[in-house]
Design a protein around this motif. Structure first.
Motif, PDB file in Angstrom:
ATOM      1  N   MET A   1       0.843  -1.182   0.000  1.00 24.68           N
ATOM      2  CA  MET A   1       0.000   0.000   0.000  1.00 24.68           C
ATOM      3  C   MET A   1       0.888   1.245   0.000  1.00 24.68           C
ATOM      4  O   MET A   1       1.840   1.348   0.763  1.00 24.68           O
ATOM      5  CB  MET A   1      -0.902  -0.030   1.237  1.00 24.68           C
ATOM      6  CG  MET A   1      -1.796   1.155   1.417  1.00 24.68           C
ATOM      7  SD  MET A   1      -3.058   1.171   0.151  1.00 24.68           S
ATOM      8  CE  MET A   1      -3.844   2.695   0.511  1.00 24.68           C
ATOM      9  N   THR A   2       0.555   2.188  -0.823  1.00 23.25           N
ATOM     10  CA  THR A   2       1.300   3.440  -0.919  1.00 23.25           C
ATOM     11  C   THR A   2       0.987   4.330   0.273  1.00 23.25           C
ATOM     12  O   THR A   2      -0.150   4.425   0.715  1.00 23.25           O
ATOM     13  CB  THR A   2       0.899   4.182  -2.212  1.00 23.25           C
ATOM     14  OG1 THR A   2       1.127   3.314  -3.311  1.00 23.25           O
ATOM     15  CG2 THR A   2       1.685   5.441  -2.389  1.00 23.25           C
ATOM     16  N   ASP A   3       2.015   4.976   0.797  1.00 19.37           N
ATOM     17  CA  ASP A   3       1.785   5.953   1.853  1.00 19.37           C
ATOM     18  C   ASP A   3       1.019   7.141   1.278  1.00 19.37           C
ATOM     19  O   ASP A   3       1.277   7.574   0.162  1.00 19.37           O
ATOM     20  CB  ASP A   3       3.116   6.458   2.412  1.00 19.37           C
ATOM     21  CG  ASP A   3       3.820   5.404   3.236  1.00 19.37           C
ATOM     22  OD1 ASP A   3       3.126   4.550   3.821  1.00 19.37           O
ATOM     23  OD2 ASP A   3       5.058   5.439   3.288  1.00 19.37           O
ATOM     24  N   THR A   4       0.093   7.661   2.052  1.00 20.57           N
ATOM     25  CA  THR A   4      -0.659   8.833   1.616  1.00 20.57           C
ATOM     26  C   THR A   4      -0.544   9.926   2.662  1.00 20.57           C
ATOM     27  O   THR A   4      -0.414   9.655   3.853  1.00 20.57           O
ATOM     28  CB  THR A   4      -2.154   8.512   1.387  1.00 20.57           C
ATOM     29  OG1 THR A   4      -2.722   8.013   2.601  1.00 20.57           O
ATOM     30  CG2 THR A   4      -2.343   7.498   0.283  1.00 20.57           C
ATOM     31  N   ASP A   5      -0.565  11.155   2.177  1.00 24.98           N
ATOM     32  CA  ASP A   5      -0.542  12.323   3.042  1.00 24.98           C
ATOM     33  C   ASP A   5      -1.685  13.237   2.653  1.00 24.98           C
ATOM     34  O   ASP A   5      -1.921  13.477   1.462  1.00 24.98           O
ATOM     35  CB  ASP A   5       0.775  13.099   2.884  1.00 24.98           C
ATOM     36  CG  ASP A   5       1.969  12.324   3.395  1.00 24.98           C
ATOM     37  OD1 ASP A   5       1.908  11.826   4.527  1.00 24.98           O
ATOM     38  OD2 ASP A   5       2.955  12.222   2.639  1.00 24.98           O
ATOM     39  N   ARG A   6      -2.352  13.764   3.648  1.00 22.95           N
ATOM     40  CA  ARG A   6      -3.380  14.773   3.410  1.00 22.95           C
ATOM     41  C   ARG A   6      -2.680  16.120   3.309  1.00 22.95           C
ATOM     42  O   ARG A   6      -1.824  16.453   4.127  1.00 22.95           O
ATOM     43  CB  ARG A   6      -4.397  14.825   4.545  1.00 22.95           C
ATOM     44  CG  ARG A   6      -5.104  13.508   4.815  1.00 22.95           C
ATOM     45  CD  ARG A   6      -5.910  13.058   3.604  1.00 22.95           C
ATOM     46  NE  ARG A   6      -6.738  11.899   3.896  1.00 22.95           N
ATOM     47  CZ  ARG A   6      -6.539  10.709   3.386  1.00 22.95           C
ATOM     48  NH1 ARG A   6      -5.529  10.499   2.577  1.00 22.95           N
ATOM     49  NH2 ARG A   6      -7.341   9.708   3.657  1.00 22.95           N
ATOM     50  N   ILE A   7      -3.042  16.906   2.318  1.00 24.41           N
ATOM     51  CA  ILE A   7      -2.437  18.217   2.095  1.00 24.41           C
ATOM     52  C   ILE A   7      -3.410  19.287   2.562  1.00 24.41           C
ATOM     53  O   ILE A   7      -4.599  19.249   2.246  1.00 24.41           O
ATOM     54  CB  ILE A   7      -2.083  18.425   0.606  1.00 24.41           C
ATOM     55  CG1 ILE A   7      -1.218  17.269   0.086  1.00 24.41           C
ATOM     56  CG2 ILE A   7      -1.420  19.770   0.388  1.00 24.41           C
ATOM     57  CD1 ILE A   7       0.069  17.042   0.835  1.00 24.41           C
ATOM     58  N   ARG A   8      -2.892  20.244   3.310  1.00 26.79           N
ATOM     59  CA  ARG A   8      -3.714  21.341   3.846  1.00 26.79           C
ATOM     60  C   ARG A   8      -2.926  22.635   3.750  1.00 26.79           C
ATOM     61  O   ARG A   8      -1.771  22.705   4.151  1.00 26.79           O
ATOM     62  CB  ARG A   8      -4.059  21.049   5.304  1.00 26.79           C
ATOM     63  CG  ARG A   8      -4.596  22.220   6.089  1.00 26.79           C
ATOM     64  CD  ARG A   8      -6.111  22.226   6.141  1.00 26.79           C
ATOM     65  NE  ARG A   8      -6.674  23.340   6.885  1.00 26.79           N
ATOM     66  CZ  ARG A   8      -6.691  24.607   6.489  1.00 26.79           C
ATOM     67  NH1 ARG A   8      -6.095  24.968   5.382  1.00 26.79           N
ATOM     68  NH2 ARG A   8      -7.278  25.541   7.197  1.00 26.79           N
ATOM     69  N   THR A   9      -3.560  23.681   3.199  1.00 26.24           N
ATOM     70  CA  THR A   9      -2.942  24.998   3.118  1.00 26.24           C
ATOM     71  C   THR A   9      -3.988  26.079   3.323  1.00 26.24           C
ATOM     72  O   THR A   9      -5.144  25.919   2.920  1.00 26.24           O
ATOM     73  CB  THR A   9      -2.229  25.209   1.762  1.00 26.24           C
ATOM     74  OG1 THR A   9      -1.692  26.537   1.729  1.00 26.24           O
ATOM     75  CG2 THR A   9      -3.170  25.026   0.582  1.00 26.24           C
ATOM     76  N   ASP A  10      -3.588  27.165   3.952  1.00 27.96           N
ATOM     77  CA  ASP A  10      -4.472  28.324   4.100  1.00 27.96           C
ATOM     78  C   ASP A  10      -4.561  29.132   2.810  1.00 27.96           C
ATOM     79  O   ASP A  10      -5.378  30.044   2.705  1.00 27.96           O
ATOM     80  CB  ASP A  10      -3.968  29.236   5.230  1.00 27.96           C
ATOM     81  CG  ASP A  10      -4.138  28.598   6.596  1.00 27.96           C
ATOM     82  OD1 ASP A  10      -5.035  27.740   6.759  1.00 27.96           O
ATOM     83  OD2 ASP A  10      -3.375  28.965   7.515  1.00 27.96           O
ATOM     84  N   ASP A  11      -3.728  28.796   1.823  1.00 32.30           N
ATOM     85  CA  ASP A  11      -3.707  29.529   0.555  1.00 32.30           C
ATOM     86  C   ASP A  11      -4.740  29.027  -0.443  1.00 32.30           C
ATOM     87  O   ASP A  11      -4.801  29.520  -1.578  1.00 32.30           O
ATOM     88  CB  ASP A  11      -2.313  29.472  -0.067  1.00 32.30           C
ATOM     89  CG  ASP A  11      -1.287  30.208   0.785  1.00 32.30           C
ATOM     90  OD1 ASP A  11      -1.657  31.179   1.476  1.00 32.30           O
ATOM     91  OD2 ASP A  11      -0.112  29.792   0.774  1.00 32.30           O
ATOM     92  N   ALA A  12      -5.528  28.032  -0.050  1.00 29.54           N
ATOM     93  CA  ALA A  12      -6.640  27.531  -0.861  1.00 29.54           C
ATOM     94  C   ALA A  12      -7.854  27.416   0.049  1.00 29.54           C
ATOM     95  O   ALA A  12      -7.717  27.256   1.267  1.00 29.54           O
ATOM     96  CB  ALA A  12      -6.288  26.180  -1.473  1.00 29.54           C
ATOM     97  N   PRO A  13      -9.049  27.520  -0.523  1.00 27.10           N
ATOM     98  CA  PRO A  13     -10.259  27.449   0.305  1.00 27.10           C
ATOM     99  C   PRO A  13     -10.369  26.106   1.026  1.00 27.10           C
ATOM    100  O   PRO A  13      -9.941  25.075   0.521  1.00 27.10           O
ATOM    101  CB  PRO A  13     -11.387  27.585  -0.717  1.00 27.10           C
ATOM    102  CG  PRO A  13     -10.779  28.215  -1.910  1.00 27.10           C
ATOM    103  CD  PRO A  13      -9.361  27.747  -1.929  1.00 27.10           C
ATOM    104  N   SER A  14     -10.944  26.164   2.211  1.00 25.93           N
ATOM    105  CA  SER A  14     -11.255  24.940   2.943  1.00 25.93           C
ATOM    106  C   SER A  14     -12.650  25.073   3.510  1.00 25.93           C
ATOM    107  O   SER A  14     -13.165  26.179   3.689  1.00 25.93           O
ATOM    108  CB  SER A  14     -10.229  24.687   4.052  1.00 25.93           C
ATOM    109  OG  SER A  14     -10.264  25.727   4.992  1.00 25.93           O
ATOM    110  N   THR A  15     -13.266  23.948   3.760  1.00 25.52           N
ATOM    111  CA  THR A  15     -14.619  23.935   4.306  1.00 25.52           C
ATOM    112  C   THR A  15     -14.692  22.922   5.430  1.00 25.52           C
ATOM    113  O   THR A  15     -13.714  22.235   5.730  1.00 25.52           O
ATOM    114  CB  THR A  15     -15.655  23.531   3.226  1.00 25.52           C
ATOM    115  OG1 THR A  15     -15.447  22.154   2.890  1.00 25.52           O
ATOM    116  CG2 THR A  15     -15.539  24.392   1.978  1.00 25.52           C
ATOM    117  N   ASP A  16     -15.850  22.823   6.016  1.00 23.75           N
ATOM    118  CA  ASP A  16     -16.087  21.813   7.041  1.00 23.75           C
ATOM    119  C   ASP A  16     -16.537  20.492   6.424  1.00 23.75           C
ATOM    120  O   ASP A  16     -16.826  19.546   7.137  1.00 23.75           O
ATOM    121  CB  ASP A  16     -17.151  22.301   8.027  1.00 23.75           C
ATOM    122  CG  ASP A  16     -16.669  23.482   8.846  1.00 23.75           C
ATOM    123  OD1 ASP A  16     -15.439  23.603   9.035  1.00 23.75           O
ATOM    124  OD2 ASP A  16     -17.507  24.284   9.280  1.00 23.75           O
TER     125      ASP A  16
END
Length: 129
Positions: free
Chosen positions: A1-16
């Motif tokens: 299984m490939t390792d996965t990472d969730r990507i998060r940045t304040d420079d793109a919109p995010s929601t709940d």
């Protein structure tokens, strides 16, 4: 299984909502669909379809950058969702100005409606190898 990472940045919109801005699986980054939303205000940008397309591409580039990539230069596949195919040529012009001489593979589809009633949304796949 490939390792996965969730990507998060304040420079793109995010929601709940229950999704990641991007998910990196090995050298491949899957970027969620974005409309023309300003990440600072959370509101859709005003302006013509070209300005909205630019904002969407800025959002995608921000997620690619956060994952360690080189913005739109690393994008290899894009899906464009339009609520009106009459916007196709204008979106194409704005889109074409943002990619190098080798643009990514692409699909464009007309949809009946998009979240927040925006006119354009794009998602992307990037190769970060």
């Amino acid at each position: 299984m490939t390792d996965t990472d969730r990507i998060r940045t304040d420079d793109a919109p995010s929601t709940d909502n229950p999704y990641s801005q991007g998910v990196r699986a090995g050298d491949t980054l899957y970027v969620s669909g974005y409309g023309p939303v300003d990440p600072e205000t959370g509101d859709a940008v005003e302006g013509d379809i070209e300005a909205q397309t630019d904002r969407v591409l800025d959002n995608i580039a921000a997620v690619v950058d956060e994952a360690g990539g080189d913005g739109l230069a690393d994008v290899v596949k894009v899906t464009v969702y339009l609520t009106d195919l009459d916007d196709y040529e204008r979106v194409n012009e704005a889109y074409g100005e943002r990619f190098d001489e080798i643009p990514p593979a692409r699909v464009c589809v007309e949809v009946s409606r998009l979240p927040e009633d925006v006119r354009v949304e794009l998602d992307a796949v990037a190769y970060l190898g």
